[in-house]
Enzyme design. Structure first.
Site, short mmCIF file in Angstrom:
data_model
loop_
_atom_site.label_atom_id
_atom_site.label_comp_id
_atom_site.label_asym_id
_atom_site.label_seq_id
_atom_site.Cartn_x
_atom_site.Cartn_y
_atom_site.Cartn_z
N ASP A 31 58.17 -35.91 -31.47
CA ASP A 31 58.22 -33.70 -30.42
C ASP A 31 58.45 -32.98 -30.91
OD1 ASP A 31 58.74 -33.16 -26.72
OD2 ASP A 31 58.21 -31.87 -28.54
N ASP A 58 54.22 -32.64 -35.64
CA ASP A 58 53.11 -32.87 -34.30
C ASP A 58 52.82 -34.24 -34.32
OD1 ASP A 58 50.27 -32.70 -33.85
OD2 ASP A 58 50.99 -30.32 -33.82
N PHE A 80 53.25 -38.66 -23.41
CA PHE A 80 53.81 -37.33 -22.34
C PHE A 80 53.26 -36.00 -23.56
CE2 PHE A 80 56.90 -39.67 -21.00
CZ PHE A 80 56.78 -39.40 -19.85
N LYS A 84 50.36 -27.65 -21.10
CA LYS A 84 50.20 -27.78 -19.69
C LYS A 84 49.74 -26.93 -19.16
CE LYS A 84 54.63 -28.47 -18.61
NZ LYS A 84 56.07 -28.93 -17.25
N SER A 124 47.27 -36.71 -14.33
CA SER A 124 46.74 -35.31 -13.29
C SER A 124 46.75 -35.73 -12.06
CB SER A 124 47.22 -33.92 -14.05
OG SER A 124 47.43 -33.36 -12.90
N TYR A 148 42.55 -27.07 -19.48
CA TYR A 148 44.29 -28.50 -18.62
C TYR A 148 43.39 -29.84 -19.03
CZ TYR A 148 47.22 -30.52 -17.24
OH TYR A 148 48.92 -31.22 -17.36
N LYS A 152 42.55 -33.64 -20.42
CA LYS A 152 43.41 -35.27 -19.59
C LYS A 152 41.87 -35.92 -19.07
CE LYS A 152 47.15 -34.54 -18.97
NZ LYS A 152 48.36 -35.20 -20.06
N ASN A 178 52.76 -33.18 -8.34
CA ASN A 178 53.49 -32.07 -8.60
C ASN A 178 55.59 -32.61 -8.68
OD1 ASN A 178 51.16 -31.06 -7.18
ND2 ASN A 178 52.41 -28.81 -7.45
N ASN A 198 55.11 -22.50 -12.04
CA ASN A 198 55.35 -23.70 -11.19
C ASN A 198 56.10 -22.97 -10.06
OD1 ASN A 198 54.56 -25.40 -13.46
ND2 ASN A 198 52.74 -25.56 -12.04
P1 NAD Z 1 56.66 -30.40 -21.46
O1 NAD Z 1 55.77 -29.31 -22.06
O2 NAD Z 1 58.38 -30.21 -20.66
O3 NAD Z 1 56.96 -31.96 -22.24
C1 NAD Z 1 56.12 -32.17 -23.08
C2 NAD Z 1 55.85 -32.29 -24.37
O4 NAD Z 1 55.72 -32.98 -25.20
C3 NAD Z 1 57.62 -31.01 -25.35
O5 NAD Z 1 57.96 -31.33 -25.59
C4 NAD Z 1 56.55 -30.47 -26.08
O6 NAD Z 1 56.90 -29.66 -27.08
C5 NAD Z 1 55.58 -31.81 -26.46
N1 NAD Z 1 54.18 -31.15 -27.87
C6 NAD Z 1 53.34 -31.04 -26.94
N2 NAD Z 1 52.46 -30.74 -28.22
C7 NAD Z 1 52.84 -31.71 -28.78
C8 NAD Z 1 52.07 -32.12 -29.93
N3 NAD Z 1 51.13 -32.04 -30.57
N4 NAD Z 1 52.93 -33.26 -31.44
C9 NAD Z 1 54.51 -33.37 -30.77
N5 NAD Z 1 55.15 -33.22 -29.60
C10 NAD Z 1 54.24 -31.96 -28.48
O7 NAD Z 1 55.92 -30.64 -19.93
P2 NAD Z 1 55.69 -31.98 -18.76
O8 NAD Z 1 55.48 -31.45 -17.47
O9 NAD Z 1 57.06 -32.46 -19.02
O10 NAD Z 1 54.56 -32.64 -19.02
C11 NAD Z 1 55.09 -34.54 -19.59
C12 NAD Z 1 53.39 -34.52 -19.49
O11 NAD Z 1 52.80 -34.53 -17.87
C13 NAD Z 1 51.83 -33.61 -19.94
O12 NAD Z 1 50.90 -34.46 -20.51
C14 NAD Z 1 51.24 -33.11 -19.16
O13 NAD Z 1 50.21 -32.55 -19.54
C15 NAD Z 1 51.40 -34.27 -18.10
N6 NAD Z 1 51.54 -33.63 -16.17
C16 NAD Z 1 53.10 -32.96 -17.01
C17 NAD Z 1 52.65 -32.24 -14.92
C18 NAD Z 1 54.03 -31.12 -14.58
O14 NAD Z 1 53.34 -30.54 -13.41
N7 NAD Z 1 54.69 -31.34 -15.13
C19 NAD Z 1 51.85 -33.08 -13.88
C20 NAD Z 1 50.92 -33.23 -14.32
C21 NAD Z 1 50.69 -34.06 -15.11
N1 UDP Z 2 52.31 -21.37 -5.86
C1 UDP Z 2 52.70 -20.12 -5.48
N2 UDP Z 2 53.61 -19.33 -5.76
C2 UDP Z 2 54.24 -19.01 -7.30
C3 UDP Z 2 53.34 -20.25 -7.99
C4 UDP Z 2 52.70 -21.24 -7.22
O1 UDP Z 2 53.10 -19.37 -4.54
O2 UDP Z 2 54.97 -18.51 -7.16
C5 UDP Z 2 52.36 -22.31 -4.68
C6 UDP Z 2 49.96 -22.64 -5.17
O3 UDP Z 2 49.56 -21.36 -5.16
C7 UDP Z 2 50.31 -24.11 -4.68
C8 UDP Z 2 51.48 -24.08 -4.57
O4 UDP Z 2 53.32 -23.22 -4.38
O5 UDP Z 2 50.33 -24.05 -3.81
C9 UDP Z 2 52.63 -25.12 -6.52
O6 UDP Z 2 51.81 -24.80 -7.80
P1 UDP Z 2 52.09 -25.42 -8.12
O7 UDP Z 2 51.57 -24.25 -9.18
O8 UDP Z 2 53.08 -25.60 -9.06
O9 UDP Z 2 51.45 -26.86 -9.72
P2 UDP Z 2 49.59 -27.35 -8.77
O10 UDP Z 2 49.68 -28.08 -7.59
O11 UDP Z 2 49.22 -25.79 -8.64
O12 UDP Z 2 49.90 -27.65 -9.88
#
Ligand code: NAD
Ligand code: UDP
Length: 332
Positions: A31, A58, A80, A84, A124, A148, A152, A178, A198
Site C-alpha cells: 500500500d 505504489d 483493492f 475511489k 463496484s 472512476y 472499474k 455500499n 459518503n
Molecule cells: P481505501 O481508499 O480505504 O483503500 C484503498 C487503498 O489503496 C488505500 O490504502 C490506498 O492508500 C491504496 N492505494 C491506492 N492507490 C494505490 C497504488 N497505486 N499503490 C498502492 N496502494 C494504493 O478504499 P476502500 O473503500 O477500502 O476501497 C477498496 C477497493 O474497493 C477500491 O478498489 C474501491 O474502488 C473499491 N470499492 C470501494 C467501495 C466503497 O464504497 N468503499 C465501493 C465499491 C468498490
Molecule cells: N447522501 C446524502 N448526503 C451525503 C452523502 C450521501 O444524502 O452527504 C446520499 C446520496 O445522495 C445517496 C446515498 O446517500 O442517495 C448514498 O450515497 P454515498 O455517497 O454514500 O454512496 P453512493 O451510492 O452514491 O456511492
C-alpha cells in the site's frame, strides 16, 4: 496460502486482512498509504496477534513489485488498491486512469510473469450505472458516467480478456454495493480525510458533533420517503465474501466469476439517519437539499448468485452497521 493484498491498509482491505489472518492465511500487504495510515498495521496486530508483512510502495513501481513476487511465493492476490472518489475522478481523470488502470496492468503483468493466476478484484455496483429495474443481477448492462466507474469497467474487461486468452487463471470480479460499518473492536473503520463524500461517515461526524448537519441530497425521488435508496453492507460481511471467493477457487479450479456483494435490502437516506439515531442515541440534524449530480434513485443487489456460488450470506443488519460505525467514531 500466501496472499498479496494491494491496498491492504485501506478501509475494506484492512477488514479483509483481519478475516484472512483469522482463517490462517499469510498476508503480505502493499500500500502506498495515499489514503490510509500505517497505524492500521498496529490495529491489525492488536486484533489478530499477527503483524502482516508490509511494503509501502505504489503498485505502479514494477521493479519493486517484481522483487516482492520474487521474495515471497504468492499464491493469490486480492486487489483493492485504487483511488475511489467519484467526484474527484471527474476533476482528476488522468490521475484516476493512471492509478487504477495502469497500476492494475502492471500488477497483472507481474502476476503473469511469476505464474500467479489467482485474483480477486474489487469492482463496484457503479458499473451498472442507472439500472432500468431493481434488484440488480450480474447480467445487467454495464454503463457508467464517471472516470472512476470507467476505470472499474476497464479493469473488469482486462481481466475478462486475460481469462479468455488463458483459461488457467482464476478470477473473481466482486461488485460491491455500499460498504459501511467498522470492525467490532472499534480499532479499524472508515475515517476519511476532509469532508466525507459518503453517507455513513458523514452521519458519524454529525453524531459526534464534528459537523452541524447532514445535507440530504434529494427528497423527490420515487422512493418510499423521497430520498435515495442504497444497499448498505457491513464491511465485515463484505470482507468474508473475499475469503469465500478464494475458497471457491480451491473447490472449482480455474474460472472467472462475477458476483454482486450486497444484502439485497435497500434503505433510504432517512432510514439510515433514523437507524443511526437509535444506535448512537444522538440527534442527527439534517437539511433536505436538491439531488446530487450523477446520483440515482434506487440501487440494490440481487445477492442470489453470491449465495449460490460462494455460500455468501450477510450476518449484520443496518442496526449493527450503525452501531459499529458509531463505536468506531467515538474511539477516534
Ligand atoms: P481505501 O481508499 O480505504 O483503500 C484503498 C487503498 O489503496 C488505500 O490504502 C490506498 O492508500 C491504496 N492505494 C491506492 N492507490 C494505490 C497504488 N497505486 N499503490 C498502492 N496502494 C494504493 O478504499 P476502500 O473503500 O477500502 O476501497 C477498496 C477497493 O474497493 C477500491 O478498489 C474501491 O474502488 C473499491 N470499492 C470501494 C467501495 C466503497 O464504497 N468503499 C465501493 C465499491 C468498490
Ligand atoms: N447522501 C446524502 N448526503 C451525503 C452523502 C450521501 O444524502 O452527504 C446520499 C446520496 O445522495 C445517496 C446515498 O446517500 O442517495 C448514498 O450515497 P454515498 O455517497 O454514500 O454512496 P453512493 O451510492 O452514491 O456511492
Amino acid at each position: 496460502m500466501n496472499i498479496l493484498i494491494t491496498g491492504g491498509t485501506g478501509y475494506i482491505g484492512s477488514h479483509t486482512v483481519v478475516e484472512l489472518i483469522k482463517v490462517g492465511h499469510n498476508v503480505i500487504i502493499v500500500d502506498n498509504l495515499c489514503n490510509s495510515d500505517i497505524k492500521v498495521l498496529d490495529k491489525i496486530e492488536i486484533i489478530t496477534n499477527i503483524r502482516p508483512i508490509f511494503y509501502s510502495f505504489d503498485i505502479k513501481y514494477s521493479t519493486l513489485l517484481d522483487d516482492l513476487f520474487t521474495k515471497h511465493k504468492i499464491d493469490a492476490v486480492i486487489h483493492f488498491a485504487a483511488l475511489k472518489s467519484v467526484g474527484e475522478s471527474v476533476t482528476m481523470p488522468l490521475e484516476y486512469y493512471e492509478n487504477n488502470i495502469s497500476g492494475s496492468i502492471i500488477l497483472f503483468e507481474i502476476m503473469k510473469k511469476h505464474n500467479v493466476k489467482k485474483i480477486v478484484f474489487s469492482s463496484s455496483a457503479t458499473v451498472y450505472g442507472d439500472p432500468a429495474t431493481i434488484p440488480i443481477t450480474e447480467d445487467f448492462p454495464l454503463q457508467t458516467t464517471n472516470p472512476y466507474g470507467f476505470s472499474k469497467l476497464v479493469i473488469e474487461q482486462l481481466l475478462r480478456d486475460i481469462y479468455n486468452s488463458d483459461k488457467s487463471w482464476s478470477i473473481a470480479l466482486l461488485r460491491y454495493f455500499n460498504p459501511v460499518g467498522a470492525h467490532q473492536s472499534c480499532l479499524i473503520g472508515e475515517n476519511p480525510n476532509g469532508i466525507p463524500n459518503n453517507l455513513m461517515p458523514y452521519i458519524a461526524q454529525v453524531a459526534s458533533g464534528k459537523r452541524d448537519f447532514l445535507t440530504v441530497f434529494g427528497s423527490d425521488y420515487n422512493t418510499h420517503d423521497g430520498t435515495g435508496v442504497r444497499d448498505y453492507i457491513h464491511v465485515v460481511d463484505l470482507a468474508i465474501g473475499h475469503i469465500q471467493a478464494l475458497k471457491y477457487f480451491e473447490t472449482h479450479g480455474c474460472e472467472l466469476i462475477t458476483v454482486n456483494l450486497g444484502t439485497g435490502v435497500g434503505y433510504s437516506v432517512l432510514d439510515v439517519v433514523n437507524a443511526y439515531q437509535k444506535a448512537s442515541g444522538q440527534t442527527i440534524n439534517y437539511r433536505l437539499a436538491p439531488r446530487r449530480h450523477g446520483d440515482i434513485a434506487i440501487c440494490y443487489a440481487n445477492p442470489t448468485l453470491a449465495n449460490k456460488l460462494l455460500g455468501f450470506k450477510t450476518q449484520f443488519g443496518i442496526e449493527q452497521m450503525c452501531l459499529d460505525s458509531w463505536n468506531f467514531q467515538k474511539n477516534l
